[in-house]
Design an enzyme around this catalytic site. Structure first.
Site, PDB file in Angstrom:
ATOM      1  N   ASP A 236       0.871  -1.161  -0.132  1.00 41.34           N
ATOM      2  CA  ASP A 236      -0.045   0.053  -0.012  1.00 41.34           C
ATOM      3  C   ASP A 236       0.748   1.250  -0.030  1.00 41.34           C
ATOM      4  OD1 ASP A 236      -2.014   2.142   0.597  1.00 41.34           O
ATOM      5  OD2 ASP A 236      -2.998   1.006   1.863  1.00 41.34           O
ATOM      6  N   GLY A 262      -1.817  -4.182  -2.856  1.00 38.92           N
ATOM      7  CA  GLY A 262      -1.578  -3.110  -2.659  1.00 38.92           C
ATOM      8  C   GLY A 262      -2.663  -2.456  -1.658  1.00 38.92           C
ATOM      9  N   HIS A 263      -3.279  -1.295  -2.018  1.00 39.40           N
ATOM     10  CA  HIS A 263      -4.215  -0.426  -1.261  1.00 39.40           C
ATOM     11  C   HIS A 263      -5.516  -1.374  -1.302  1.00 39.40           C
ATOM     12  CE1 HIS A 263      -6.099   2.589   0.960  1.00 39.40           C
ATOM     13  NE2 HIS A 263      -6.790   3.142   0.142  1.00 39.40           N
ATOM     14  N   PHE A 264      -5.994  -1.541  -2.473  1.00 38.74           N
ATOM     15  CA  PHE A 264      -7.317  -2.332  -2.498  1.00 38.74           C
ATOM     16  C   PHE A 264      -7.095  -3.951  -2.779  1.00 38.74           C
ATOM     17  CE2 PHE A 264      -8.857   1.833  -3.950  1.00 38.74           C
ATOM     18  CZ  PHE A 264     -10.155   2.025  -3.412  1.00 38.74           C
TER      19      PHE A 264
END
Length: 286
Positions: A236, A262-264
């Site tokens: 992330d 990552g983030h999602f």
């Protein structure tokens, strides 16, 4: 497993939500982040609904929930949290586990601070509440906090572009072709609604209130010791792994896991996160 798509009146505000599972089963409340909505849980809900009553609202100004004008509704995290608290009360949800992601973390933790007796467990997926979890990518947002000028506000408009949405979905993913375009395209659609840009800039500015609340949240974690699972996409660019590991400082028994995303992270690891959640919740909710 049937997912229902409902809208409910919460003190005059029409709140959209997804729900699935046996209404008599333990409740899991899923709280989404920026710039998304409950559609980010489309792959996670089937992972949980066989054992749990899953409820995933769209926050005010996001997704299918009503978007009141800024002069009629203050777009602050305090106000959004109040709507979510009332949403659970209108639905009759008396006790529930919370899944917090990104913006869902300051919303969910405000709920926990106000009603600690209602929160049975916490799953944090890149839901930060520690200073060490903030990356350098926050620098332009911090500049706006320190000097809330129009110039610094306008400098944040880049966060609302399709290029940034694509970056949020694909950064840190080993195979970007494995990330469906559906989620980010929906996000871009909602971001492009008239007036939504100013709403999002209001929330980016108000995010400083979440940092100010970190000490209170950490004290809540130390004093209440709720079961915690921190399961993060380790790549992330906004909320870095140190933020997940920090949970153990206040809840020594917290489970901390990372997935190579990552983030999602749900876009690539919904099955792994769902399995981890079922194992975790089975230990603490049954």
């Amino acid at each position: 497993m049937t997912v229902r798509f409902e809208t409910i009146d919460v003190d005059g505000l029409k709140v959209f939500y997804r729900t699935a599972g046996d209404p008599d089963a333990p409740v899991v409340l899923l709280l989404h982040g920026f710039p998304s909505a409950s559609h980010m849980f489309r792959d996670l809900i089937p992972e949980l609904a066989g054992r749990y009553h899953v409820v995933a609202p769209d926050l005010p100004g996001f997704g299918m929930t009503e978007q009141p004008a800024r002069d009629a509704f203050a777009y602050t995290f305090d106000n959004i949290a109040r709507v979510v608290v009332r949403f659970t009360e209108v639905l009759g949800l008396e006790r529930f586990a919370i899944y917090v992601f990104d913006y869902g973390a300051p919303v969910g933790f405000r709920l926990a601070l106000a009603h600690p007796d209602r929160v049975s467990a916490i799953v944090s997926q890149n839901g930060n509440t520690y200073l060490e979890g903030l990356s350098d990518a926050w620098a332009p947002i911090k500049a706006y906090w320190n000097e809330p000028t129009e110039g610094n506000r306008d400098a944040l408009r880049g966060f609302l572009t399709p290029q940034t949405t694509l970056f949020q979905y694909n950064h840190g993913v080993s195979d970007p072709a494995s990330v469906s375009p559906d989620g980010r395209n929906l996000d871009d659609f909602y971001l492009a609604r008239p007036g939504n840009d100013e709403i999002q800039l209001d929330l980016l500015g108000d995010y400083k209130t979440n940092i100010a609340l970190y000490d209170d949240i950490q004290a809540y974690l130390r004093d209440t010791r709720p079961p915690v699972l921190a399961i993060w996409g380790r790549n992330d660019p906004f909320f870095i792994p140190a933020g997940a590991e920090a949970y153990r400082r206040d809840v020594p028994d917290a489970e901390v896991r990372f997935v190579d995303s990552g983030h999602f992270a749900l876009e690539t690891h919904a099955r792994e996160i769902g399995t981890a959640m079922r194992d975790f919740l089975a230990k603490h909710l049954h």
